[in-house]
Scaffold this motif. Structure first.
Motif, PDB file in Angstrom:
ATOM      1  N   ALA A 196       0.816  -1.210   0.000  1.00  0.00           N
ATOM      2  CA  ALA A 196       0.000   0.000   0.000  1.00  0.00           C
ATOM      3  C   ALA A 196       0.852   1.264   0.000  1.00  0.00           C
ATOM      4  N   LEU A 197       0.496   2.189  -0.875  1.00  0.00           N
ATOM      5  CA  LEU A 197       1.062   3.539  -0.847  1.00  0.00           C
ATOM      6  C   LEU A 197       0.157   4.383   0.048  1.00  0.00           C
ATOM      7  N   VAL A 198       0.711   4.932   1.105  1.00  0.00           N
ATOM      8  CA  VAL A 198      -0.075   5.580   2.158  1.00  0.00           C
ATOM      9  C   VAL A 198       0.259   7.060   2.223  1.00  0.00           C
ATOM     10  N   GLY A 199      -0.761   7.873   2.394  1.00  0.00           N
ATOM     11  CA  GLY A 199      -0.574   9.311   2.554  1.00  0.00           C
ATOM     12  C   GLY A 199      -0.818   9.735   3.982  1.00  0.00           C
ATOM     13  N   THR A 200      -0.237  10.859   4.349  1.00  0.00           N
ATOM     14  CA  THR A 200      -0.470  11.439   5.668  1.00  0.00           C
ATOM     15  C   THR A 200      -0.231  12.937   5.610  1.00  0.00           C
ATOM     16  N   GLY A 201      -0.424  13.587   6.728  1.00  0.00           N
ATOM     17  CA  GLY A 201      -0.112  15.001   6.859  1.00  0.00           C
ATOM     18  C   GLY A 201       0.470  15.253   8.230  1.00  0.00           C
ATOM     19  N   PHE A 202       1.039  16.413   8.420  1.00  0.00           N
ATOM     20  CA  PHE A 202       1.691  16.741   9.684  1.00  0.00           C
ATOM     21  C   PHE A 202       1.144  18.042  10.250  1.00  0.00           C
ATOM     22  N   SER A 203       1.040  18.083  11.542  1.00  0.00           N
ATOM     23  CA  SER A 203       0.503  19.236  12.243  1.00  0.00           C
ATOM     24  C   SER A 203       1.472  20.413  12.151  1.00  0.00           C
ATOM     25  N   TYR A 204       0.922  21.619  12.356  1.00  0.00           N
ATOM     26  CA  TYR A 204       1.775  22.797  12.486  1.00  0.00           C
ATOM     27  C   TYR A 204       2.236  23.000  13.923  1.00  0.00           C
ATOM     28  N   ASP A 205       1.716  22.185  14.830  1.00  0.00           N
ATOM     29  CA  ASP A 205       2.161  22.208  16.218  1.00  0.00           C
ATOM     30  C   ASP A 205       3.408  21.331  16.350  1.00  0.00           C
ATOM     31  N   THR A 206       4.513  21.905  16.809  1.00  0.00           N
ATOM     32  CA  THR A 206       5.785  21.178  16.795  1.00  0.00           C
ATOM     33  C   THR A 206       5.783  19.966  17.713  1.00  0.00           C
ATOM     34  N   ALA A 207       5.110  20.048  18.846  1.00  0.00           N
ATOM     35  CA  ALA A 207       5.066  18.895  19.748  1.00  0.00           C
ATOM     36  C   ALA A 207       4.333  17.732  19.099  1.00  0.00           C
ATOM     37  N   ARG A 208       3.220  18.021  18.452  1.00  0.00           N
ATOM     38  CA  ARG A 208       2.481  16.960  17.771  1.00  0.00           C
ATOM     39  C   ARG A 208       3.276  16.426  16.594  1.00  0.00           C
ATOM     40  N   ARG A 209       4.032  17.275  15.932  1.00  0.00           N
ATOM     41  CA  ARG A 209       4.856  16.822  14.810  1.00  0.00           C
ATOM     42  C   ARG A 209       5.878  15.777  15.245  1.00  0.00           C
ATOM     43  N   ARG A 210       6.452  15.964  16.432  1.00  0.00           N
ATOM     44  CA  ARG A 210       7.424  14.973  16.918  1.00  0.00           C
ATOM     45  C   ARG A 210       6.779  13.601  17.039  1.00  0.00           C
ATOM     46  N   GLU A 211       5.583  13.568  17.610  1.00  0.00           N
ATOM     47  CA  GLU A 211       4.862  12.300  17.732  1.00  0.00           C
ATOM     48  C   GLU A 211       4.524  11.732  16.359  1.00  0.00           C
ATOM     49  N   GLN A 212       4.090  12.573  15.451  1.00  0.00           N
ATOM     50  CA  GLN A 212       3.754  12.114  14.110  1.00  0.00           C
ATOM     51  C   GLN A 212       4.984  11.569  13.381  1.00  0.00           C
ATOM     52  N   GLY A 213       6.135  12.173  13.640  1.00  0.00           N
ATOM     53  CA  GLY A 213       7.361  11.665  13.042  1.00  0.00           C
ATOM     54  C   GLY A 213       7.709  10.271  13.530  1.00  0.00           C
ATOM     55  N   LEU A 214       7.492  10.019  14.810  1.00  0.00           N
ATOM     56  CA  LEU A 214       7.741   8.688  15.357  1.00  0.00           C
ATOM     57  C   LEU A 214       6.780   7.665  14.774  1.00  0.00           C
ATOM     58  N   VAL A 215       5.525   8.048  14.611  1.00  0.00           N
ATOM     59  CA  VAL A 215       4.541   7.144  14.019  1.00  0.00           C
ATOM     60  C   VAL A 215       4.921   6.822  12.570  1.00  0.00           C
ATOM     61  N   ALA A 216       5.300   7.832  11.803  1.00  0.00           N
ATOM     62  CA  ALA A 216       5.683   7.613  10.409  1.00  0.00           C
ATOM     63  C   ALA A 216       6.910   6.712  10.310  1.00  0.00           C
ATOM     64  N   THR A 217       7.872   6.914  11.207  1.00  0.00           N
ATOM     65  CA  THR A 217       9.072   6.077  11.201  1.00  0.00           C
ATOM     66  C   THR A 217       8.734   4.617  11.459  1.00  0.00           C
ATOM     67  N   ALA A 218       7.803   4.374  12.377  1.00  0.00           N
ATOM     68  CA  ALA A 218       7.394   3.003  12.667  1.00  0.00           C
ATOM     69  C   ALA A 218       6.593   2.393  11.528  1.00  0.00           C
ATOM     70  N   LEU A 219       5.821   3.207  10.828  1.00  0.00           N
ATOM     71  CA  LEU A 219       4.962   2.692   9.766  1.00  0.00           C
ATOM     72  C   LEU A 219       5.724   2.404   8.478  1.00  0.00           C
ATOM     73  N   LEU A 220       6.738   3.173   8.181  1.00  0.00           N
ATOM     74  CA  LEU A 220       7.424   3.084   6.887  1.00  0.00           C
ATOM     75  C   LEU A 220       7.884   1.667   6.516  1.00  0.00           C
ATOM     76  N   PRO A 221       8.470   0.896   7.431  1.00  0.00           N
ATOM     77  CA  PRO A 221       8.900  -0.457   7.028  1.00  0.00           C
ATOM     78  C   PRO A 221       7.751  -1.411   6.717  1.00  0.00           C
ATOM     79  N   GLN A 222       6.527  -1.021   7.038  1.00  0.00           N
ATOM     80  CA  GLN A 222       5.385  -1.919   6.877  1.00  0.00           C
ATOM     81  C   GLN A 222       4.573  -1.649   5.614  1.00  0.00           C
TER      82      GLN A 222
END
Length: 307
Positions: A196-222
């Motif tokens: 699957a090719l998956v899309g996402t977006g990132f918040s303009y809030d920097t704290a939430r972006r950090r969490e979103q970055g961790l989620v994306a890093t975990a998802l990428l190998p899958q």
């Protein structure tokens, strides 16, 4: 917003059932008329923001952070949308990203994002859209509304996505262009999340972006790969068109997702949140198999990111 099921199997005549108890919905003929008006006003507004775009787009103000900008064109475009809609439907309410909600008496509300993907618009990247939806119920309350018609116009490539409740989703060129080929949309189902090719977006809030970055890093190998287009309405339409096989994000408002989510559902996708209805907390859109697998992967990644 309620969790939306996939489009019904062949032979059913009840259309897409949205689980909002007691909500009065227009009949199919009215939904079709609303769809056509949504197309008309979205194209008119989209051509305005494209053709009248100044050489240097000025930043009028900021929203949640200094990274999230509001341009003068946003507010002018919303004013144009409001005027065009009220000329035809003076009894309807309107909720716009820039101008808030104005009351109506019909039980229907037009939900508007005058420029979805404002940063793309600022940088002249042709991945921004005018998103126009009509919803029944109260769009300011999660779970109290459902979209019944909508259109998403990308003026950068002159293509329009549209749908109405139970009537399927379509993609067509808005002008004389031969691209894209006009067609009914059916979201294709990959054989697994790994394809699957998956899309996402990132918040303009920097704290939430950090969490979103961790989620994306975990998802990428899958997954096959990850895309960040920068306009939620176009991401949801991409799921409908098979340009993406899945999409997830956190922090969307009704104007970000109302039209695109309906288009995705009418193409056969599931649109929910991670733990219930799609809302500001989370949205996941994908064909059923990938939706189930993506939801599990996202819950695991989010749990680990917050540990």
């Amino acid at each position: 917003m309620s969790a939306w099921p996939s489009r019904p199997v062949a032979g059913r005549t009840d259309g897409v059932r949205f689980d909002v108890p007691g909500l009065a919905l227009p009949d199919e003929a009215v939904c079709r008329e609303l769809r056509e008006l949504a197309i008309e006003v979205a194209i008119e507004a989209g051509r305005f923001v494209r053709d009248d775009r100044p050489a240097s787009v000025d930043v009028r103000s900021t929203k949640a952070s200094d990274l999230d900008v509001v341009t003068i064109m946003d507010t002018q475009c919303e004013a144009l949308l409001r005027a065009s809609i009220l000329a035809e439907r003076p009894e309807d309410a309107i909720l716009g990203e820039e101008g808030g909600i104005t009351g109506g008496t019909s039980g229907l509300t037009w939900v508007l994002d005058p420029i979805d993907g404002t940063v793309n618009y600022l940088y002249d990247i042709p991945a921004y859209a005018v998103s126009v939806a009509v919803v029944a119920g109260d769009p300011t309350v999660d779970g109290a509304w459902t979209p019944i018609a909508g259109a998403v116009f990308n003026p950068g490539v002159d293509e329009i996505f549209d749908a109405h409740r139970g009537g399927g989703a379509r993609l067509a060129p808005a002008g004389r262009s031969t691209f894209p080929r006009p067609r009914a949309l059916v979201a294709p189902e990959p054989e697994s999340l790994a394809r699957a090719l998956v899309g996402t977006g990132f918040s303009y809030d920097t704290a939430r972006r950090r969490e979103q970055g961790l989620v994306a890093t975990a998802l990428l190998p899958q997954i096959r790969d990850l895309r960040r287009i920068g306009a939620a309405s176009l991401d949801l339409c991409a799921v409908a068109a098979g340009r993406l096989n899945g999409y997830y994000e956190r922090g969307l408002q009704p104007w970000d997702m109302a039209a695109g989510a309906l288009i995705a559902v009418e193409a056969g996708a599931l649109v929910t949140g991670l733990d219930g209805p799609a809302s500001v907390e989370s949205i996941v859109a994908a064909p059923p198999l990938v939706h189930a697998q993506l939801s599990v992967a996202l819950r695991d990644a989010l749990r680990d990111a917050r540990a």
